[in-house]
Motif scaffolding. Structure first.
Motif, PDB file in Angstrom:
ATOM      1  N   ILE A 216      -6.113  -2.809 -12.160  1.00  0.00           N
ATOM      2  CA  ILE A 216      -4.912  -2.070 -11.415  1.00  0.00           C
ATOM      3  C   ILE A 216      -5.680  -1.759  -9.967  1.00  0.00           C
ATOM      4  O   ILE A 216      -6.844  -0.889  -9.920  1.00  0.00           O
ATOM      5  N   PRO A 217      -4.990  -1.919  -8.867  1.00  0.00           N
ATOM      6  CA  PRO A 217      -5.563  -1.659  -7.649  1.00  0.00           C
ATOM      7  C   PRO A 217      -5.653  -0.005  -7.524  1.00  0.00           C
ATOM      8  O   PRO A 217      -5.384   0.757  -8.145  1.00  0.00           O
ATOM      9  N   PRO A 218      -6.956   0.167  -6.883  1.00  0.00           N
ATOM     10  CA  PRO A 218      -7.122   1.562  -6.709  1.00  0.00           C
ATOM     11  C   PRO A 218      -6.076   2.341  -5.784  1.00  0.00           C
ATOM     12  O   PRO A 218      -5.253   1.655  -5.106  1.00  0.00           O
ATOM     13  N   LEU A 219      -6.386   3.584  -5.522  1.00  0.00           N
ATOM     14  CA  LEU A 219      -5.385   4.605  -4.893  1.00  0.00           C
ATOM     15  C   LEU A 219      -5.987   4.075  -3.301  1.00  0.00           C
ATOM     16  O   LEU A 219      -7.158   3.876  -2.872  1.00  0.00           O
ATOM     17  N   ARG A 220      -5.227   4.408  -2.394  1.00  0.00           N
ATOM     18  CA  ARG A 220      -5.462   4.257  -0.923  1.00  0.00           C
ATOM     19  C   ARG A 220      -6.826   5.167  -0.538  1.00  0.00           C
ATOM     20  O   ARG A 220      -6.821   6.314  -1.006  1.00  0.00           O
ATOM     21  N   LYS A 221      -7.574   4.544   0.229  1.00  0.00           N
ATOM     22  CA  LYS A 221      -8.692   5.262   0.676  1.00  0.00           C
ATOM     23  C   LYS A 221      -9.508   6.112  -0.550  1.00  0.00           C
ATOM     24  O   LYS A 221     -10.002   7.377  -0.338  1.00  0.00           O
ATOM     25  N   SER A 222      -9.586   5.493  -1.611  1.00  0.00           N
ATOM     26  CA  SER A 222     -10.396   6.280  -2.715  1.00  0.00           C
ATOM     27  C   SER A 222     -11.762   5.417  -3.131  1.00  0.00           C
ATOM     28  O   SER A 222     -12.344   6.112  -4.146  1.00  0.00           O
ATOM     29  N   VAL A 223     -11.886   4.140  -2.579  1.00  0.00           N
ATOM     30  CA  VAL A 223     -13.065   3.281  -2.952  1.00  0.00           C
ATOM     31  C   VAL A 223     -14.356   3.806  -2.236  1.00  0.00           C
ATOM     32  O   VAL A 223     -14.261   3.708  -0.982  1.00  0.00           O
ATOM     33  N   SER A 224     -15.327   4.437  -2.760  1.00  0.00           N
ATOM     34  CA  SER A 224     -16.593   4.667  -1.960  1.00  0.00           C
ATOM     35  C   SER A 224     -17.536   3.201  -1.730  1.00  0.00           C
ATOM     36  O   SER A 224     -17.552   2.449  -2.505  1.00  0.00           O
TER      37      SER A 224
END
Length: 191
Positions: free
Chosen positions: A111-119
């Motif tokens: 499932i794609p992550p939320l916008r601006k949530s991947v470090s």
């Protein structure tokens, strides 16, 4: 192994990493720290970060990243296991072998992550024993692996010796099979 922000600094002493020595070679993980791979074999490989690869990773991950890496500093694409698990590596300032990574979570098919949530991930890689082995370490999680070229046979005792010399704490052998009446050998297996 505990999470330790200075772990990669300690590990980066006497750095030795040459992209040309890892690109185009399939590496097999034979030992790990902070994660148990078990008896199965996991292979990793590297490709140079071409404009096409960088553009594809940027298209997949740009909107999901908390912070943007310096896309012009893209160096290598790390493939883990299958080609669907990949990390774009960007040269980091500091000792040779330091990288900032963008995990391509979109390509994994989850499932794609939320916008601006991947470090971004901080990695350090080091070739040891004159380039015979490769250590890859996630500096934030403390997860590390010891690999050798998959087409070069190595013994379990060789792997354990190198792992102990690295002094990274207690770890776990991976990709192992014991032969009757012989020392355990690392054998080729397929996931």
């Amino acid at each position: 192994m505990e999470r330790n922000p200075d772990m990669c600094k300690m590990f980066a002493r006497n750095p030795f990493f040459e992209s040309d020595l890892v690109v185009g070679t399939q590496w097999r993980i034979y030992y790990s720290w902070s994660v148990q791979i078990g008896p199965k074999c996991v292979d990793i490989s590297f490709k140079n970060g071409t404009k096409e690869i960088v553009h594809r990773v940027w298209s997949d991950m740009n909107e999901y990243l908390e912070m943007q890496p310096n896309w012009d500093a893209a160096a290598l694409l790390l493939n883990i296991g299958s080609s669907r698990h990949e990390v774009m590596l960007f040269t980091d300032q500091g000792p040779v072998g330091g990288f900032i990574g963008v995990p391509n979570i979109v390509r994994d098919g989850n499932i794609p992550p939320l916008r601006k949530s991947v470090s971004l991930i901080k990695f350090h890689m080091k070739l040891v024993e004159s380039g015979r082995y490769l250590v890859v370490m996630d500096c934030q999680l403390g997860v590390a692996s010891l690999s050798a070229r998959s087409n070069v046979p190595v013994t379990l005792s060789d792997i354990i010796t190198v792992a102990m010399e690295l002094n990274l704490g207690e770890g776990h052998p991976a990709c192992t099979v014991a032969r009757d009446n012989e020392d355990p050998f690392i054998m080729k297996q397929y996931i």
